[in-house]
Design a protein around this motif. Sequence first.
Motif, PDB file in Angstrom:
ATOM      1  N   ASN A   1      15.932  19.049   6.924  1.00  0.00           N
ATOM      2  CA  ASN A   1      16.707  18.882   5.692  1.00  0.00           C
ATOM      3  C   ASN A   1      17.100  17.430   5.498  1.00  0.00           C
ATOM      4  O   ASN A   1      17.686  16.812   6.380  1.00  0.00           O
ATOM      5  CB  ASN A   1      17.962  19.755   5.729  1.00  0.00           C
ATOM      6  N   ASN A   2      16.768  16.893   4.323  1.00  0.00           N
ATOM      7  CA  ASN A   2      17.114  15.514   3.977  1.00  0.00           C
ATOM      8  C   ASN A   2      16.664  14.526   5.039  1.00  0.00           C
ATOM      9  O   ASN A   2      17.392  13.641   5.436  1.00  0.00           O
ATOM     10  CB  ASN A   2      18.621  15.413   3.723  1.00  0.00           C
ATOM     11  N   VAL A   3      15.444  14.707   5.497  1.00  0.00           N
ATOM     12  CA  VAL A   3      14.871  13.774   6.467  1.00  0.00           C
ATOM     13  C   VAL A   3      13.575  13.154   5.940  1.00  0.00           C
ATOM     14  O   VAL A   3      13.253  12.006   6.239  1.00  0.00           O
ATOM     15  CB  VAL A   3      14.647  14.464   7.835  1.00  0.00           C
ATOM     16  N   LEU A   4      12.852  13.897   5.097  1.00  0.00           N
ATOM     17  CA  LEU A   4      11.528  13.444   4.659  1.00  0.00           C
ATOM     18  C   LEU A   4      11.594  12.100   3.930  1.00  0.00           C
ATOM     19  O   LEU A   4      10.718  11.247   4.100  1.00  0.00           O
ATOM     20  CB  LEU A   4      10.915  14.514   3.739  1.00  0.00           C
ATOM     21  N   ALA A   5      12.662  11.890   3.174  1.00  0.00           N
ATOM     22  CA  ALA A   5      12.798  10.632   2.426  1.00  0.00           C
ATOM     23  C   ALA A   5      12.947   9.443   3.371  1.00  0.00           C
ATOM     24  O   ALA A   5      12.678   8.309   2.995  1.00  0.00           O
ATOM     25  CB  ALA A   5      14.004  10.714   1.495  1.00  0.00           C
ATOM     26  N   GLN A   6      13.396   9.701   4.601  1.00  0.00           N
ATOM     27  CA  GLN A   6      13.715   8.616   5.538  1.00  0.00           C
ATOM     28  C   GLN A   6      12.593   8.353   6.531  1.00  0.00           C
ATOM     29  O   GLN A   6      12.781   7.635   7.511  1.00  0.00           O
ATOM     30  CB  GLN A   6      14.999   8.971   6.292  1.00  0.00           C
ATOM     31  N   VAL A   7      11.434   8.965   6.295  1.00  0.00           N
ATOM     32  CA  VAL A   7      10.324   8.845   7.231  1.00  0.00           C
ATOM     33  C   VAL A   7       9.417   7.690   6.819  1.00  0.00           C
ATOM     34  O   VAL A   7       8.871   7.693   5.732  1.00  0.00           O
ATOM     35  CB  VAL A   7       9.516  10.166   7.237  1.00  0.00           C
ATOM     36  N   PRO A   8       9.255   6.666   7.686  1.00  0.00           N
ATOM     37  CA  PRO A   8       8.396   5.543   7.293  1.00  0.00           C
ATOM     38  C   PRO A   8       6.907   5.891   7.340  1.00  0.00           C
ATOM     39  O   PRO A   8       6.144   5.436   6.504  1.00  0.00           O
ATOM     40  CB  PRO A   8       8.733   4.448   8.310  1.00  0.00           C
ATOM     41  N   ASP A   9       6.494   6.722   8.315  1.00  0.00           N
ATOM     42  CA  ASP A   9       5.081   7.064   8.463  1.00  0.00           C
ATOM     43  C   ASP A   9       4.912   8.560   8.174  1.00  0.00           C
ATOM     44  O   ASP A   9       5.068   9.400   9.055  1.00  0.00           O
ATOM     45  CB  ASP A   9       4.630   6.722   9.890  1.00  0.00           C
ATOM     46  N   LEU A  10       4.590   8.864   6.927  1.00  0.00           N
ATOM     47  CA  LEU A  10       4.528  10.274   6.507  1.00  0.00           C
ATOM     48  C   LEU A  10       3.426  11.043   7.230  1.00  0.00           C
ATOM     49  O   LEU A  10       3.613  12.203   7.596  1.00  0.00           O
ATOM     50  CB  LEU A  10       4.307  10.356   4.993  1.00  0.00           C
ATOM     51  N   ALA A  11       2.279  10.390   7.448  1.00  0.00           N
ATOM     52  CA  ALA A  11       1.157  11.091   8.088  1.00  0.00           C
ATOM     53  C   ALA A  11       1.533  11.487   9.516  1.00  0.00           C
ATOM     54  O   ALA A  11       1.230  12.590   9.971  1.00  0.00           O
ATOM     55  CB  ALA A  11      -0.079  10.217   8.090  1.00  0.00           C
TER      56      ALA A  11
ATOM     57  N   ARG B   1       0.834  -1.198   0.000  1.00  0.00           N
ATOM     58  CA  ARG B   1       0.000   0.000   0.000  1.00  0.00           C
ATOM     59  C   ARG B   1       0.868   1.248   0.000  1.00  0.00           C
ATOM     60  O   ARG B   1       1.945   1.260   0.576  1.00  0.00           O
ATOM     61  CB  ARG B   1      -0.874   0.006   1.255  1.00  0.00           C
ATOM     62  N   CYS B   2       0.360   2.295  -0.638  1.00  0.00           N
ATOM     63  CA  CYS B   2       1.103   3.555  -0.719  1.00  0.00           C
ATOM     64  C   CYS B   2       1.312   4.139   0.673  1.00  0.00           C
ATOM     65  O   CYS B   2       0.386   4.192   1.481  1.00  0.00           O
ATOM     66  CB  CYS B   2       0.339   4.551  -1.587  1.00  0.00           C
ATOM     67  N   ARG B   3       2.532   4.592   0.931  1.00  0.00           N
ATOM     68  CA  ARG B   3       2.899   5.148   2.226  1.00  0.00           C
ATOM     69  C   ARG B   3       2.099   6.415   2.543  1.00  0.00           C
ATOM     70  O   ARG B   3       1.920   6.763   3.705  1.00  0.00           O
ATOM     71  CB  ARG B   3       4.399   5.465   2.187  1.00  0.00           C
ATOM     72  N   HIS B   4       1.646   7.107   1.506  1.00  0.00           N
ATOM     73  CA  HIS B   4       0.878   8.330   1.739  1.00  0.00           C
ATOM     74  C   HIS B   4      -0.634   8.082   1.674  1.00  0.00           C
ATOM     75  O   HIS B   4      -1.337   8.335   2.640  1.00  0.00           O
ATOM     76  CB  HIS B   4       1.281   9.400   0.723  1.00  0.00           C
TER      77      HIS B   4
END
Length: 415
Positions: A174-184, A9-12
């Motif tokens: 900075n350069n953290v969003l890509a490493q977030v497993p749970d975006l919500a 399932r899409c992470r977002h």
Amino acid sequence: MTNNPVYGRCRHCSAALQHTFVDLGMSPLCESFLTAAQINSMERFYPLHAFVCDVCFLVQLQEFVSPSEIFSEYAYFSSYSDSWLAHARTYTDRMIERWNLTGESRIIEVASNDGYLLQYFVARGIPALGIEPAANVAAAAVEKGVPTRVAFFGRQTARELAAEGARADLLIGNNVLAQVPDLADFVGGLALALQPRGVITMEFPHLLRLMEGNQFDTIYHEHFSYFSLLSACSIFESSELVIFDVEELPTHGGSLRIYARHRADDSKPITDNVRALLAQERAVGLDSIERYATFRAQVEATKRRLLTLLIEAKRDGRSIVGYGAPGKGNTLLNYCGIRTDLLDYCVDRNPYKHGRFTPGTHIPIYPPDRIDATKPDYLLILPWNLRDEIVAQMDHIRGWGGRFIVPIPEASIIP
Ligand SMILES: [Zn+2]
């Protein structure tokens, strides 16, 4: 609809993931350089298969390794890079001016690393707080005089900050969003930790540049998500946040710096920069699934071309060594199946890597002076983003007929 299998399932947006962006096969974690003893043991490989969501167009990997496994004792100290420090300093001056920040303001940085950025706010007398999950890195920040809390950021940490009356006027990531497993949870936390009229700025590599520059080796397990402005806007909107300005930066092969605010804050109108970049992304088709399907063919063509170059050189009796052993080099080496049958060895300036081996491909890593001792015919430049610098630095190899190969954007020999 397609009849493709559903991979997750899409992470977002939780839509079914059915479309491959690129499948780079099985790879170990790209920073797990091995000691001589470790290469005789089993090694963990995980799929490096990126999908694109056909609803929100977020490009993503599934999470195989938890962030706590990757980041709790992180070896990367931001302050080691002079150019990154200069970037941080310029940013600080610009933000203080643009948002009229004073000693009454509060700055919070998420994933604040060793205080490389917040130290400049502290020096200007502006209260700053870092949130950093790696305790050893956070300790280095505290030593610099940057108050730092050891935590992963999300709604829980944000609620604690809000309860302490510590919401941010400027909230940085900075350069953290890509490493977030749970975006919500993460972006929801940003909304909770932001003052009603506060500003969020975040920097992340731009998917459009990754695709246009064929930068498939910047895909690795530690980066779960790859954002366009389109997908970022959608993600922020879900937490009642609006991206009102954006800048394009040269860092990491081409990044975006987005500016966001609460939806209810009408003091900052949406700029033409946002409208223009969204229009550009739509013009190249980032809002349609077909455009994403072309990336895979481009990457596969690059693999064939690079292997052809290397195999032809070996067939002619030439020797090839790798220059640099960056993390992203390991995505490339594993995907292309390049081992000591093609590369005799790699060199790197980082002493930590000397005597170790590249993960998965087990190529030995030496200090750079080995090149002068062995005089190889070709240097394969793995950190291709530094190609001009490396070619200038190593120009003397031409003295013995040596030449350079770059893998990306197009595998080629530098004349
Ligand atoms: Zn989605």
